[in-house]
Design a protein around this motif. Structure first.
Motif, PDB file in Angstrom:
ATOM      1  N   ARG A 122       0.861  -1.191   0.000  1.00 31.35           N
ATOM      2  CA  ARG A 122       0.000   0.000   0.000  1.00 31.35           C
ATOM      3  C   ARG A 122       0.893   1.234   0.000  1.00 31.35           C
ATOM      4  O   ARG A 122       2.117   1.101   0.055  1.00 31.35           O
ATOM      5  N   SER A 157      -6.484   9.857 -11.711  1.00 34.25           N
ATOM      6  CA  SER A 157      -7.644   9.360 -10.957  1.00 34.25           C
ATOM      7  C   SER A 157      -8.403  10.470 -10.254  1.00 34.25           C
ATOM      8  O   SER A 157      -9.539  10.272  -9.824  1.00 34.25           O
ATOM      9  N   SER A 187     -12.361  10.709  -3.323  1.00 35.59           N
ATOM     10  CA  SER A 187     -11.607  10.859  -2.071  1.00 35.59           C
ATOM     11  C   SER A 187     -10.349   9.994  -2.152  1.00 35.59           C
ATOM     12  O   SER A 187     -10.449   8.768  -2.209  1.00 35.59           O
ATOM     13  N   GLY A 198      -8.380   9.420 -16.967  1.00 35.98           N
ATOM     14  CA  GLY A 198      -8.987   8.162 -17.392  1.00 35.98           C
ATOM     15  C   GLY A 198     -10.263   7.858 -16.648  1.00 35.98           C
ATOM     16  O   GLY A 198     -10.719   8.634 -15.810  1.00 35.98           O
ATOM     17  N   ARG A 211       1.277  14.041   0.054  1.00 35.65           N
ATOM     18  CA  ARG A 211       1.903  13.416   1.240  1.00 35.65           C
ATOM     19  C   ARG A 211       3.427  13.451   1.122  1.00 35.65           C
ATOM     20  O   ARG A 211       4.121  13.692   2.114  1.00 35.65           O
ATOM     21  N   VAL A 264      -2.005   8.693  -7.206  1.00 38.63           N
ATOM     22  CA  VAL A 264      -3.109   9.648  -7.144  1.00 38.63           C
ATOM     23  C   VAL A 264      -2.553  10.912  -6.479  1.00 38.63           C
ATOM     24  O   VAL A 264      -1.485  10.859  -5.846  1.00 38.63           O
ATOM     25  N   ARG A 294     -17.298  11.897   6.760  1.00 44.16           N
ATOM     26  CA  ARG A 294     -16.315  12.333   7.773  1.00 44.16           C
ATOM     27  C   ARG A 294     -16.845  13.540   8.525  1.00 44.16           C
ATOM     28  O   ARG A 294     -16.204  14.037   9.447  1.00 44.16           O
ATOM     29  N   ARG A 319      -2.554  12.719 -16.267  1.00 42.69           N
ATOM     30  CA  ARG A 319      -3.356  12.091 -17.333  1.00 42.69           C
ATOM     31  C   ARG A 319      -4.767  11.862 -16.799  1.00 42.69           C
ATOM     32  O   ARG A 319      -5.033  11.984 -15.603  1.00 42.69           O
TER      33      ARG A 319
HETATM   34  C1  MCA Z   1      -8.289   4.904   3.098  1.00 43.36           C
HETATM   35  N1  MCA Z   1      -9.277   5.484   3.803  1.00 43.36           N
HETATM   36  C2  MCA Z   1      -9.877   6.391   3.051  1.00 43.36           C
HETATM   37  C3  MCA Z   1      -9.216   6.337   1.804  1.00 43.36           C
HETATM   38  N2  MCA Z   1      -8.248   5.409   1.848  1.00 43.36           N
HETATM   39  N3  MCA Z   1     -10.892   7.220   3.285  1.00 43.36           N
HETATM   40  C4  MCA Z   1     -11.284   8.020   2.308  1.00 43.36           C
HETATM   41  N4  MCA Z   1     -10.696   8.018   1.077  1.00 43.36           N
HETATM   42  C5  MCA Z   1      -9.679   7.184   0.793  1.00 43.36           C
HETATM   43  N5  MCA Z   1      -9.107   7.164  -0.425  1.00 43.36           N
HETATM   44  C6  MCA Z   1      -9.667   5.276   5.186  1.00 43.36           C
HETATM   45  C7  MCA Z   1      -9.048   4.120   5.893  1.00 43.36           C
HETATM   46  O1  MCA Z   1      -9.975   3.049   5.855  1.00 43.36           O
HETATM   47  C8  MCA Z   1      -8.841   4.662   7.306  1.00 43.36           C
HETATM   48  O2  MCA Z   1     -10.019   4.598   8.008  1.00 43.36           O
HETATM   49  C9  MCA Z   1      -8.594   6.110   7.126  1.00 43.36           C
HETATM   50  O3  MCA Z   1      -9.182   6.422   5.837  1.00 43.36           O
HETATM   51  C10 MCA Z   1      -7.189   6.577   7.138  1.00 43.36           C
HETATM   52  O4  MCA Z   1      -6.460   5.826   6.285  1.00 43.36           O
HETATM   53  P1  MCA Z   1      -5.007   6.238   5.823  1.00 43.36           P
HETATM   54  O5  MCA Z   1      -4.035   5.351   6.532  1.00 43.36           O
HETATM   55  O6  MCA Z   1      -4.783   7.686   5.838  1.00 43.36           O
HETATM   56  O7  MCA Z   1      -5.184   5.846   4.340  1.00 43.36           O
HETATM   57  P2  MCA Z   1      -4.196   5.086   3.483  1.00 43.36           P
HETATM   58  O8  MCA Z   1      -4.248   3.641   3.767  1.00 43.36           O
HETATM   59  O9  MCA Z   1      -2.874   5.782   3.571  1.00 43.36           O
HETATM   60  O10 MCA Z   1      -4.857   5.275   2.025  1.00 43.36           O
HETATM   61  C11 MCA Z   1      -4.986   6.518   1.430  1.00 43.36           C
HETATM   62  C12 MCA Z   1      -4.565   6.365  -0.011  1.00 43.36           C
HETATM   63  C13 MCA Z   1      -5.378   5.196  -0.624  1.00 43.36           C
HETATM   64  C14 MCA Z   1      -3.074   6.040  -0.095  1.00 43.36           C
HETATM   65  C15 MCA Z   1      -4.821   7.659  -0.739  1.00 43.36           C
HETATM   66  O11 MCA Z   1      -6.748   5.470  -0.484  1.00 43.36           O
HETATM   67  C16 MCA Z   1      -5.042   4.899  -2.019  1.00 43.36           C
HETATM   68  O12 MCA Z   1      -4.102   4.150  -2.303  1.00 43.36           O
HETATM   69  N6  MCA Z   1      -5.789   5.459  -2.969  1.00 43.36           N
HETATM   70  C17 MCA Z   1      -5.611   5.168  -4.381  1.00 43.36           C
HETATM   71  C18 MCA Z   1      -6.937   4.827  -4.990  1.00 43.36           C
HETATM   72  C19 MCA Z   1      -6.802   4.415  -6.440  1.00 43.36           C
HETATM   73  O13 MCA Z   1      -5.982   3.571  -6.813  1.00 43.36           O
HETATM   74  N7  MCA Z   1      -7.632   4.969  -7.303  1.00 43.36           N
HETATM   75  C20 MCA Z   1      -7.597   4.671  -8.716  1.00 43.36           C
HETATM   76  C21 MCA Z   1      -8.986   4.323  -9.212  1.00 43.36           C
HETATM   77  P3  MCA Z   1     -10.013   4.432   9.602  1.00 43.36           P
HETATM   78  O14 MCA Z   1      -8.835   5.199  10.130  1.00 43.36           O
HETATM   79  O15 MCA Z   1     -11.298   4.982  10.017  1.00 43.36           O
HETATM   80  O16 MCA Z   1      -9.916   2.964   9.779  1.00 43.36           O
HETATM   81  S1  MCA Z   1      -8.943   4.058 -10.989  1.00 43.36           S
HETATM   82  C22 MCA Z   1      -9.463   5.561 -11.558  1.00 43.36           C
HETATM   83  O17 MCA Z   1      -9.866   6.377 -10.833  1.00 43.36           O
HETATM   84  C23 MCA Z   1      -9.365   5.930 -13.010  1.00 43.36           C
HETATM   85  C24 MCA Z   1      -9.535   4.837 -13.959  1.00 43.36           C
HETATM   86  C25 MCA Z   1      -8.076   6.624 -13.260  1.00 43.36           C
HETATM   87  O18 MCA Z   1      -8.082   7.633 -13.990  1.00 43.36           O
HETATM   88  O19 MCA Z   1      -7.052   6.146 -12.713  1.00 43.36           O
END
Ligand code: MCA
Ligand code: AMP
Length: 505
Positions: A230, A277, A404, A301, A255, A249, A473, A299
């Motif tokens: 991750r 994204s 988000s 998508g 960060r 993203v 939130r 980019r």
């Molecule tokens: C984790 N949490 C989130 C998110 N991710 N809440 C809202 N939005 C999020 N994106 C929750 C966790 O469950 C946790 O909840 C709390 O937020 C804090 O987590 P944290 O440790 O800060 O989060 P993290 O594990 O570091 O993750 C954040 C992140 C991750 C690194 C931004 O969400 C991520 O890898 N995102 C990438 C998404 C992605 O691949 N999208 C592409 C889609 P609690 O503390 O309450 O348990 S494809 C797309 O969109 C198109 C095709 C394109 O153009 O690419």
């Protein structure tokens, strides 16, 4: 016998003992070792009775084995259906039922709930854990390490990725071999990927970005990936001096910028940072260049279309824009009411056509017809403009969507759950700017007459139904929702009123 994705992504590497997955702390995998594992899995799928065209749903942690399941599905002609690990079992039930999946791969901690649900639905359930153990890899132990790929046509569906909508109904986007391969080929060349590259892969592999854009490009070009479970800031900082490229993203980049150890020196071997994204703020683009000397390449998508546009590799990477339509991709801006193409520079609906555009929604011809025109143009729901010199800028969305941290949240999904809670008369869910996630979810709730709403009860009430990332939130309790004369909730007004609720968080 042809199998377009196998032939292009896997066949050239079958006997290459070159680094493919660089794992911190566990064994690295060469291309050959990865494909031998995938071959054993492909045999296992056949042994478990899966036939070409059958669906396999996987809600598993990121690991080399999880990526090998994707590769095995391509080999065996099985349609791969990856699922966000954050989904609750109630959310997953819908995907299993709707897709008619024959096999579900999940984690042992899902045994109680998901396994029971699978039993009820008569669907086979096997486990795959984050460390690569589980009943599925166990069943593969003694299978052969060579698999003759199943014959596939370019139009055959390779993957089913669910995406929600403004109606709150998740639809499975059918992506064919041609869709995925054409986009991978174009991007590999556009971004100059080669076997000299080492890509930092810290994205999840259940979405287009981490699965198709990152992993398929690495496979086609023969690049290696530093395959992180991750996005962990310390691990990414440690990986940078060994890498040449990263995809992320915008949250990844903000960060990194927040960390004092993120310096130009640390990026000495890097040639390219790519963002997508979600919108990358111009200020992030500029701060990144100031700190590292690199101009992030942004980019654009979608799940349904793969990648549509990109800033150039050489030439100006213009902040706040998503660059030019990719080769083979047609992109136009139309009047949302009439569908007529608008003059250059005007804001309208972005429509896209090309070999990248999906085949339609799984068993939902009416939904497909609403968004995919008969002439092949897909109506993205994104509002944008194209400048005189060809740069595409996304200025907003006509679809009700919150992004988000790169995850999409459709307000309707959340409102449906909130509205069903005791004491809630109605709700409206919006996105508000968030310093870390770009946007985050705000819910406005109207109590039933005489009811007193307790937010901790609300939070407890939604937790079984909604993945954590979809949960609001911030809550506001209102006497009534703002509506226009037609009775439609004025979300614009709510967004304006609550635009600062996450400031400083
Ligand atoms: C984790 N949490 C989130 C998110 N991710 N809440 C809202 N939005 C999020 N994106 C929750 C966790 O469950 C946790 O909840 C709390 O937020 C804090 O987590 P944290 O440790 O800060 O989060 P993290 O594990 O570091 O993750 C954040 C992140 C991750 C690194 C931004 O969400 C991520 O890898 N995102 C990438 C998404 C992605 O691949 N999208 C592409 C889609 P609690 O503390 O309450 O348990 S494809 C797309 O969109 C198109 C095709 C394109 O153009 O690419
Ligand atoms: P999804 O189909 O769930 O993968 O989400 C696709 C949506 O993400 C698009 O329709 C856009 O609204 C948004 N998106 C993707 N890339 C960008 C970008 N670079 N800038 C702004 N929005 C983006």
């Amino acid at each position: 016998m042809p199998n377009p994705l196998f032939d292009a992504l896997f066949a050239p590497h079958l006997d290459r003992e070159t680094p493919f997955l660089i794992m911190d702390g566990t064994d690295d995998l060469t291309h050959g070792a990865f494909l031998r594992e995938a071959s054993r899995y492909a045999h296992t799928l056949v042994a478990m009775g899966l036939a070409p065209g059958d669906r396999l749903a996987a809600q598993v942690d990121k690991s080399p084995e999880a990526l090998a399941v994707y590769a095995a599905c391509i080999m065996a002609g099985v349609v791969f259906l990856p699922l966000n690990t954050g989904y609750t079992h109630l959310e997953v039930d819908y995907f299993i039922e709707n897709s008619g999946a024959r096999l579900v791969l999940g984690r042992a901690d899902a045994l109680d709930e998901l396994h029971r649900d699978c039993n009820r639905m008569g669907v086979r359930f096997e486990t795959l854990e984050a460390d690569g153990s589980g009943s599925f890899p166990e069943a593969a132990t003694f299978q052969p390490t060579h698999f003759d790929p199943v014959d596939r046509d370019a139009e055959d569906v390779a993957a089913l990725l669910y995406t929600s909508g403004t109606t709150g109904l998740s639809k499975g986007a059918m992506l064919s071999h041609r869709n995925l391969l054409s986009n991978t080929e174009v991007l590999t060349e556009y971004w100059r990927f080669s076997s000299d590259d080492v890509l930092i892969h810290a994205l999840p592999i259940f979405h287009t970005h981490g699965l198709f854009v990152a992993s398929n490009i690495a496979l086609l070009s023969g690049a290696a990936m530093i395959f992180l479970p991750r996005f962990n800031l310390d691990h990414v900082l440690a990986a940078l001096p060994r890498a040449t490229t990263m995809m992320g993203v915008p949250t990844f980049y903000t960060r990194l910028l927040d960390h004092p150890d993120f310096t130009k020196d640390l990026c000495a071997t890097m040639r390219l940072f790519i963002s997508g994204s979600a919108p990358l703020l111009s200020e992030t683009h500029r701060a990144f260049e100031e700190r590292t000397g690199h101009r992030i390449l942004e980019r654009y998508g979608m799940t349904e279309t793969n990648m549509n546009s990109s800033n150039p590799y050489e030439g100006e990477r213009r902040p706040g824009t998503v660059g030019f339509p990719l080769p083979e991709v047609e992109l136009k801006v139309t009047d949302p009411d009439t569908g007529e193409t608008l003059p250059t520079g005007e804001v309208g609906m972005i429509e896209v056509r090309g070999p990248n555009v999906f085949k339609g929604y799984w068993q939902m011809p009416e939904k497909t017809a609403e968004e995919l025109r008969a002439d092949g143009f897909f109506i993205t729901g994104d509002l944008g403009t194209i400048s005189e010199d060809g740069y595409v800028t996304i200025v907003g969305r006509s679809k009700d969507l919150v992004i988000s941290g790169g995850f999409n949240i459709y307000p309707k999904d959340v409102e449906q759950v909130l509205d069903d809670l005791p004491g809630v008369l109605e709700s409206a869910v919006i996105g508000a700017p968030h310093p870390d996630f770009g946007e985050s979810v705000v819910a406005a709730l109207v109590p039933e007459q005489g009811a007193v709403l307790d937010i901790s009860d609300i939070e407890a009430g939604i937790s079984a139904h909604l993945a954590r990332f979809k949960q609001p939130r911030h809550y506001e309790i209102l006497d009534e929702l703002p509506r226009n004369t037609m009775g439609k909730v004025q979300k614009k007004k709510l967004r304006k009123t609550y635009k600062d609720v996450f400031k400083g968080s």
